[in-house]
Every structure is written in C-alpha cells, then in structure tokens.
Design an enzyme around this catalytic site. Sequence first.
Site, PDB file in Angstrom:
ATOM      1  N   THR A 180       0.817  -1.215   0.000  1.00 52.30           N
ATOM      2  CA  THR A 180       0.000   0.000   0.000  1.00 52.30           C
ATOM      3  C   THR A 180       0.852   1.267   0.000  1.00 52.30           C
ATOM      4  O   THR A 180       1.994   1.252   0.477  1.00 52.30           O
ATOM      5  CB  THR A 180      -0.900  -0.015   1.258  1.00 52.30           C
ATOM      6  OG1 THR A 180      -1.514   1.256   1.420  1.00 52.30           O
ATOM      7  CG2 THR A 180      -0.089  -0.292   2.534  1.00 52.30           C
ATOM      8  N   ASP A 181       0.249   2.363  -0.461  1.00 52.56           N
ATOM      9  CA  ASP A 181       0.930   3.661  -0.388  1.00 52.56           C
ATOM     10  C   ASP A 181       1.035   4.174   1.050  1.00 52.56           C
ATOM     11  O   ASP A 181       1.807   5.091   1.333  1.00 52.56           O
ATOM     12  CB  ASP A 181       0.223   4.702  -1.275  1.00 52.56           C
ATOM     13  CG  ASP A 181      -1.243   4.950  -0.922  1.00 52.56           C
ATOM     14  OD1 ASP A 181      -1.752   4.325   0.030  1.00 52.56           O
ATOM     15  OD2 ASP A 181      -1.886   5.764  -1.621  1.00 52.56           O
ATOM     16  N   GLU A 182       0.252   3.571   1.966  1.00 52.51           N
ATOM     17  CA  GLU A 182       0.235   4.092   3.341  1.00 52.51           C
ATOM     18  C   GLU A 182       1.560   3.899   4.060  1.00 52.51           C
ATOM     19  O   GLU A 182       1.814   4.541   5.077  1.00 52.51           O
ATOM     20  CB  GLU A 182      -0.904   3.454   4.147  1.00 52.51           C
ATOM     21  CG  GLU A 182      -2.249   3.702   3.512  1.00 52.51           C
ATOM     22  CD  GLU A 182      -3.431   3.565   4.456  1.00 52.51           C
ATOM     23  OE1 GLU A 182      -3.221   3.454   5.675  1.00 52.51           O
ATOM     24  OE2 GLU A 182      -4.567   3.566   3.962  1.00 52.51           O
ATOM     25  N   TYR A 235      -1.996  -0.410  11.068  1.00 50.11           N
ATOM     26  CA  TYR A 235      -2.096  -1.105   9.770  1.00 50.11           C
ATOM     27  C   TYR A 235      -0.886  -0.803   8.898  1.00 50.11           C
ATOM     28  O   TYR A 235      -0.205  -1.715   8.407  1.00 50.11           O
ATOM     29  CB  TYR A 235      -3.394  -0.699   9.048  1.00 50.11           C
ATOM     30  CG  TYR A 235      -3.372  -1.030   7.569  1.00 50.11           C
ATOM     31  CD1 TYR A 235      -3.407  -2.348   7.132  1.00 50.11           C
ATOM     32  CD2 TYR A 235      -3.291  -0.016   6.605  1.00 50.11           C
ATOM     33  CE1 TYR A 235      -3.361  -2.657   5.770  1.00 50.11           C
ATOM     34  CE2 TYR A 235      -3.254  -0.304   5.250  1.00 50.11           C
ATOM     35  CZ  TYR A 235      -3.285  -1.626   4.832  1.00 50.11           C
ATOM     36  OH  TYR A 235      -3.235  -1.927   3.493  1.00 50.11           O
ATOM     37  N   LYS A 285       2.137  -3.229   7.450  1.00 48.55           N
ATOM     38  CA  LYS A 285       2.419  -3.426   6.016  1.00 48.55           C
ATOM     39  C   LYS A 285       3.870  -3.012   5.705  1.00 48.55           C
ATOM     40  O   LYS A 285       4.553  -3.667   4.922  1.00 48.55           O
ATOM     41  CB  LYS A 285       1.442  -2.617   5.154  1.00 48.55           C
ATOM     42  CG  LYS A 285       0.018  -3.126   5.144  1.00 48.55           C
ATOM     43  CD  LYS A 285      -0.152  -4.519   4.548  1.00 48.55           C
ATOM     44  CE  LYS A 285       0.088  -4.579   3.060  1.00 48.55           C
ATOM     45  NZ  LYS A 285      -0.251  -5.922   2.505  1.00 48.55           N
TER      46      LYS A 285
HETATM   47  P1  NAD Z   1      -9.564  -7.407   2.325  1.00 52.42           P
HETATM   48  O1  NAD Z   1      -9.548  -7.138   3.779  1.00 52.42           O
HETATM   49  O2  NAD Z   1     -10.803  -7.143   1.538  1.00 52.42           O
HETATM   50  O3  NAD Z   1      -9.174  -8.932   2.044  1.00 52.42           O
HETATM   51  C1  NAD Z   1      -8.150  -9.586   2.727  1.00 52.42           C
HETATM   52  C2  NAD Z   1      -8.293 -11.084   2.474  1.00 52.42           C
HETATM   53  O4  NAD Z   1      -7.221 -11.753   3.134  1.00 52.42           O
HETATM   54  C3  NAD Z   1      -9.590 -11.672   3.028  1.00 52.42           C
HETATM   55  O5  NAD Z   1     -10.160 -12.556   2.095  1.00 52.42           O
HETATM   56  C4  NAD Z   1      -9.130 -12.419   4.281  1.00 52.42           C
HETATM   57  O6  NAD Z   1      -9.957 -13.522   4.593  1.00 52.42           O
HETATM   58  C5  NAD Z   1      -7.743 -12.859   3.859  1.00 52.42           C
HETATM   59  N1  NAD Z   1      -6.851 -13.094   5.011  1.00 52.42           N
HETATM   60  C6  NAD Z   1      -6.688 -12.322   6.116  1.00 52.42           C
HETATM   61  N2  NAD Z   1      -5.800 -12.884   6.947  1.00 52.42           N
HETATM   62  C7  NAD Z   1      -5.365 -14.021   6.336  1.00 52.42           C
HETATM   63  C8  NAD Z   1      -4.426 -15.026   6.695  1.00 52.42           C
HETATM   64  N3  NAD Z   1      -3.750 -14.977   7.851  1.00 52.42           N
HETATM   65  N4  NAD Z   1      -4.225 -16.061   5.844  1.00 52.42           N
HETATM   66  C9  NAD Z   1      -4.923 -16.128   4.663  1.00 52.42           C
HETATM   67  N5  NAD Z   1      -5.827 -15.213   4.296  1.00 52.42           N
HETATM   68  C10 NAD Z   1      -6.043 -14.159   5.120  1.00 52.42           C
HETATM   69  O7  NAD Z   1      -8.322  -6.592   1.737  1.00 52.42           O
HETATM   70  P2  NAD Z   1      -8.138  -5.921   0.306  1.00 52.42           P
HETATM   71  O8  NAD Z   1      -8.651  -4.537   0.346  1.00 52.42           O
HETATM   72  O9  NAD Z   1      -8.601  -6.862  -0.730  1.00 52.42           O
HETATM   73  O10 NAD Z   1      -6.539  -5.827   0.265  1.00 52.42           O
HETATM   74  C11 NAD Z   1      -5.753  -6.897  -0.270  1.00 52.42           C
HETATM   75  C12 NAD Z   1      -4.282  -6.516  -0.153  1.00 52.42           C
HETATM   76  O11 NAD Z   1      -4.050  -5.312  -0.885  1.00 52.42           O
HETATM   77  C13 NAD Z   1      -3.829  -6.229   1.271  1.00 52.42           C
HETATM   78  O12 NAD Z   1      -2.530  -6.746   1.424  1.00 52.42           O
HETATM   79  C14 NAD Z   1      -3.824  -4.716   1.379  1.00 52.42           C
HETATM   80  O13 NAD Z   1      -2.863  -4.269   2.313  1.00 52.42           O
HETATM   81  C15 NAD Z   1      -3.435  -4.343  -0.037  1.00 52.42           C
HETATM   82  N6  NAD Z   1      -3.918  -3.025  -0.512  1.00 52.42           N
HETATM   83  C16 NAD Z   1      -5.222  -2.678  -0.390  1.00 52.42           C
HETATM   84  C17 NAD Z   1      -5.668  -1.450  -0.919  1.00 52.42           C
HETATM   85  C18 NAD Z   1      -7.117  -1.024  -0.832  1.00 52.42           C
HETATM   86  O14 NAD Z   1      -7.425   0.125  -1.169  1.00 52.42           O
HETATM   87  N7  NAD Z   1      -8.043  -1.883  -0.415  1.00 52.42           N
HETATM   88  C19 NAD Z   1      -4.749  -0.593  -1.541  1.00 52.42           C
HETATM   89  C20 NAD Z   1      -3.401  -0.991  -1.631  1.00 52.42           C
HETATM   90  C21 NAD Z   1      -3.003  -2.213  -1.129  1.00 52.42           C
HETATM   91  O1  DAU Z   2      -4.173   3.891   0.503  1.00 52.82           O
HETATM   92  C1  DAU Z   2      -4.390   2.505   0.404  1.00 52.82           C
HETATM   93  C2  DAU Z   2      -5.210   2.051   1.582  1.00 52.82           C
HETATM   94  O2  DAU Z   2      -6.527   2.528   1.360  1.00 52.82           O
HETATM   95  C3  DAU Z   2      -5.198   0.546   1.772  1.00 52.82           C
HETATM   96  O3  DAU Z   2      -3.896   0.127   2.084  1.00 52.82           O
HETATM   97  C4  DAU Z   2      -6.150   0.143   2.897  1.00 52.82           C
HETATM   98  O4  DAU Z   2      -6.203  -1.274   3.005  1.00 52.82           O
HETATM   99  C5  DAU Z   2      -7.522   0.685   2.558  1.00 52.82           C
HETATM  100  O5  DAU Z   2      -8.429   0.375   3.600  1.00 52.82           O
HETATM  101  C6  DAU Z   2      -7.470   2.183   2.344  1.00 52.82           C
HETATM  102  O6  DAU Z   2      -7.176   2.892   3.569  1.00 52.82           O
HETATM  103  P1  DAU Z   2      -7.944   4.260   3.955  1.00 52.82           P
HETATM  104  O7  DAU Z   2      -7.855   4.445   5.417  1.00 52.82           O
HETATM  105  O8  DAU Z   2      -7.502   5.373   3.075  1.00 52.82           O
HETATM  106  O9  DAU Z   2      -9.430   3.832   3.474  1.00 52.82           O
HETATM  107  P2  DAU Z   2     -10.872   4.015   4.146  1.00 52.82           P
HETATM  108  O10 DAU Z   2     -11.860   3.612   3.109  1.00 52.82           O
HETATM  109  O11 DAU Z   2     -10.961   3.386   5.482  1.00 52.82           O
HETATM  110  O12 DAU Z   2     -10.955   5.587   4.342  1.00 52.82           O
HETATM  111  C7  DAU Z   2     -10.788   6.473   3.236  1.00 52.82           C
HETATM  112  C8  DAU Z   2     -10.861   7.882   3.779  1.00 52.82           C
HETATM  113  O13 DAU Z   2     -12.206   8.139   4.209  1.00 52.82           O
HETATM  114  C9  DAU Z   2      -9.979   8.125   4.990  1.00 52.82           C
HETATM  115  O14 DAU Z   2      -9.474   9.447   4.932  1.00 52.82           O
HETATM  116  C10 DAU Z   2     -10.928   7.984   6.172  1.00 52.82           C
HETATM  117  C11 DAU Z   2     -12.249   8.481   5.597  1.00 52.82           C
HETATM  118  N1  DAU Z   2     -13.470   7.857   6.179  1.00 52.82           N
HETATM  119  C12 DAU Z   2     -13.541   6.501   6.198  1.00 52.82           C
HETATM  120  C13 DAU Z   2     -14.651   5.876   6.721  1.00 52.82           C
HETATM  121  C14 DAU Z   2     -14.733   4.361   6.789  1.00 52.82           C
HETATM  122  C15 DAU Z   2     -14.510   8.651   6.630  1.00 52.82           C
HETATM  123  O15 DAU Z   2     -14.457   9.890   6.570  1.00 52.82           O
HETATM  124  N2  DAU Z   2     -15.610   8.032   7.133  1.00 52.82           N
HETATM  125  C16 DAU Z   2     -15.721   6.677   7.241  1.00 52.82           C
HETATM  126  O16 DAU Z   2     -16.741   6.174   7.756  1.00 52.82           O
END
Ligand code: NAD
Ligand code: DAU
Length: 355
Positions: free
Chosen positions: A132-134, A158, A162
Amino acid sequence: MILVTGGAGFIGANFVLDWLAQSDEPVLNLDKLTYAGNRENLASLEGDARHLFVHGDIGDSALVADLLARHQPRAVINFAAESHVDRSIHGPEAFIQTNVVGTLRLLEAVRAYWGGLNADAQSAFRFLHVSTDEVYGSLAPSDPAFTEDHVFEPNSPYSASKAASDHLVRAWHHTYGLPVLTTNCSNNYGPYHFPEKLIPLMIVNALAGKPLPIYGDGQQVRDWLYVKDHCSAIRRVLEAGRVGETYNVGGWNEKPNLDIVHTVCGLLDELRPRADGQSYSGQITYVKDRPGHDRRYAIDARKLERELGWKPAETFDTGIRKTVEWYLANPEWVAHVQSGAYRDWVQTQYTGAAA
Ligand code: NAD
Ligand code: DAU
C-alpha cells in the site's frame, strides 16, 4: 499454476476473477476467510476446475509447505492481510499476526520450496507482495506524490504492519536471493469492496437511509484507483517487473473525501432517487476524526508507466459509476456481508453516528 493468498477478499477476488477471464493458468487460492473473506465473491467460479480454493492461514507453515510441494506454483501473489485502518486502531494485534508474522512464515515456506526447484524454475519463480501507499506516511498539500524512493513513515498500526512486511520481502531478496516484486498501490474501489471502507459504506448507508459519517473536516485526500486497474498492474508487474524492484500503482486521481461522498450521492440521486426527492447528501454527518488520520496520499506511478507500459483503463468518473451500479445490482451480496459481525463493527466504530 499460481498461488494467490487472500483471494476471497476485495482485491484478491477481483484479481482471481480477472486472471481466469484472461488465462487458463489455474489459481490455487489460499484464504483464511476472516470477516473480510467471502466465498460469494468467487461464486461465478463454482465448478471451474481452474480454481482451487483452500481455507487456511498464510501463517500455517505446514499447510503452505504442503500446498507448494503438491501444486508447484510458478508464482505466489500475496494479498492476504488485515486491511482496515480503523480496525487496526481498535485492535492492532491481528495486524501484526497476519501482516508481519504471516508474511514471515509465508516467505520462509516459499524460500524452502523455491530452494528445492531446478535452476530454470528457480529463475522463473516470482513472489509478488501486494502493498500500500500508506507505508510512505502522509503528504502536505504541496508535496510531490510518493515515488518508490520515498522514506517509509507509516502512521497507523495497519500501515506499520504493512511497512514491516515490505521490509521482510525486501530482505528475503537481498539476503536469500528470493525473486520478489512489491507493488505499493493507492486506494482501490469497485465491486466486492467490503462496506467498512469509505466508498461502499457511503453507498450502503445512503440506500439504508443512514447517516454518511465524515471523519473530521472531510478534506483528507486519497488517490483512487478502480480495482480492475490495480489487478492489471499486478499482472503486468508479475509478467515483466524487474526482480527486487518495487512499483507504485496509482491513477493520478487525488480527491478529498467530501468530494467522493458528494459524487456517490449525486450518482445515487440519478440512479436510485430518494422517495422524498431530496439528495442523499442531506445524510452527510460529521463525526470525530480518526486518530492519527493521514491527511493526504498521492502516488507517482511513472516508473510503472515508463518501464512496463501500464496505464489504467478507467477514469474516476467511469469507475465510480460502474461501482455504484454494481452495488445497486447486487443487494443480496450487500445483505449477506452485513452479518452480525459487521453490525457489531458498525456499532463499535460509529456509536452515536452511523449505527
Ligand atoms: P480485504 O480485507 O478485503 O481482504 C483480505 C483477504 O485476506 C480476506 O479474504 C481475508 O480472509 C484474507 N486473510 C486475512 N488474513 C489471512 C491469513 N492470515 N491467511 C490467509 N488469508 C487471510 O483486503 P483488500 O482490500 O482486498 O486488500 C488486499 C491486499 O491489498 C492487502 O494486502 C492490502 O494491504 C493491499 N492493498 C489494499 C488497498 C485497498 O485500497 N483496499 C490498496 C493498496 C493495497
Ligand atoms: O491507501 C491505500 C489504503 O486505502 C489501503 O492500504 C487500505 O487497506 C484501505 O483500507 C485504504 O485505507 P484508507 O484508510 O484510506 O481507506 P478508508 O476507506 O478506510 O478511508 C478512506 C478515507 O475516508 C480516509 O481518509 C478515512 C475516511 N473515512 C472513512 C470511513 C470508513 C470517513 O471519513 N468516514 C468513514 O466512515
């Protein structure tokens, strides 16, 4: 065959579906099925011999070793993680367990397997870590976007977990020669996004007539990418990325949260108008800010564009419309993921605001 971990989650499931829509190379899908993992995301693959689902933990060394030995994948793509920042604030332990210890155990099992391959298979093998970019921390309004050389300054449990996993992956390459690739992507959105995250939460709350909770002033900026564009970037990096390198993935779509929520409301006003004729934006409610809330993320994706010729297919306008349409077309999926555990989370996080 490829081994995908976390392939029942949001991005992992989109990746598996896209992969099998374009290739006949089978996918071994290892997922622990936490609250975020959902086999319904993969329902369209029921009976498809190219998809083999295994319910299990990346931290289960014996299981992973057995799967690798039996299926001999040519690549591992690691999506498995705890992924929600707010949950990491309430309970960091699970994040360390899966994102750090789990990645360590996965790397060790993969290293042992890779070490036993013949020379050709060893050099063709890839371990692609999805991150992630975080990990880069937070930007001021005028800062340039994150490049791959930006220092790691993770601010939440988180992102710290990561960042630790990214460091482990890097070290396994430098110390043991494991052929790794890492991608650091910005915020994804699209189908199968669990409604604890901003965009799907706003869609489902709006339709349920609930408040739309904006943390703080709603001016935090995220850089949004349609999930299928993230999947195409991962496929491209797997295919042609230089071993040991990291690639930032993003679509140059920086937007403040409040703008995102207004856009979602506008689309719902058009596609599913409220019975009283009022805009869904009337449901916007300001709630207390996320502790340690990162102000701005922005990804500089030029390395991926320049070296590997990747480009996103969707603009934010096309992607967000597809996303809202998907949620409107899939009310059963939404109802099923809003289980008791989901309701407990909403209660914990939004007491007095959105619950
Ligand atoms: P998600 O939470 O929707 O899915 C995570 C999946 O991993 C789930 O199916 C869960 O059951 C599985 N999991 C959790 N713990 C596990 C374990 N110990 N063994 C096997 N499986 C396990 O997450 P996502 O949003 O699909 O993110 C997927 C990946 O991409 C993550 O590594 C996250 O850090 C990264 N990522 C997410 C975003 C985003 O915006 N969602 C952006 C950049 C990177
Ligand atoms: O940047 C990549 C990341 O983006 C991933 O690595 C994470 O897995 C993914 O969850 C996401 O993180 P964020 O914290 O940016 O996403 P989230 O959807 O939780 O929140 C997006 C923005 O919206 C953040 O600034 C918090 C705000 N927010 C979120 C929720 C859930 C609100 O204002 N209200 C809310 O109820």
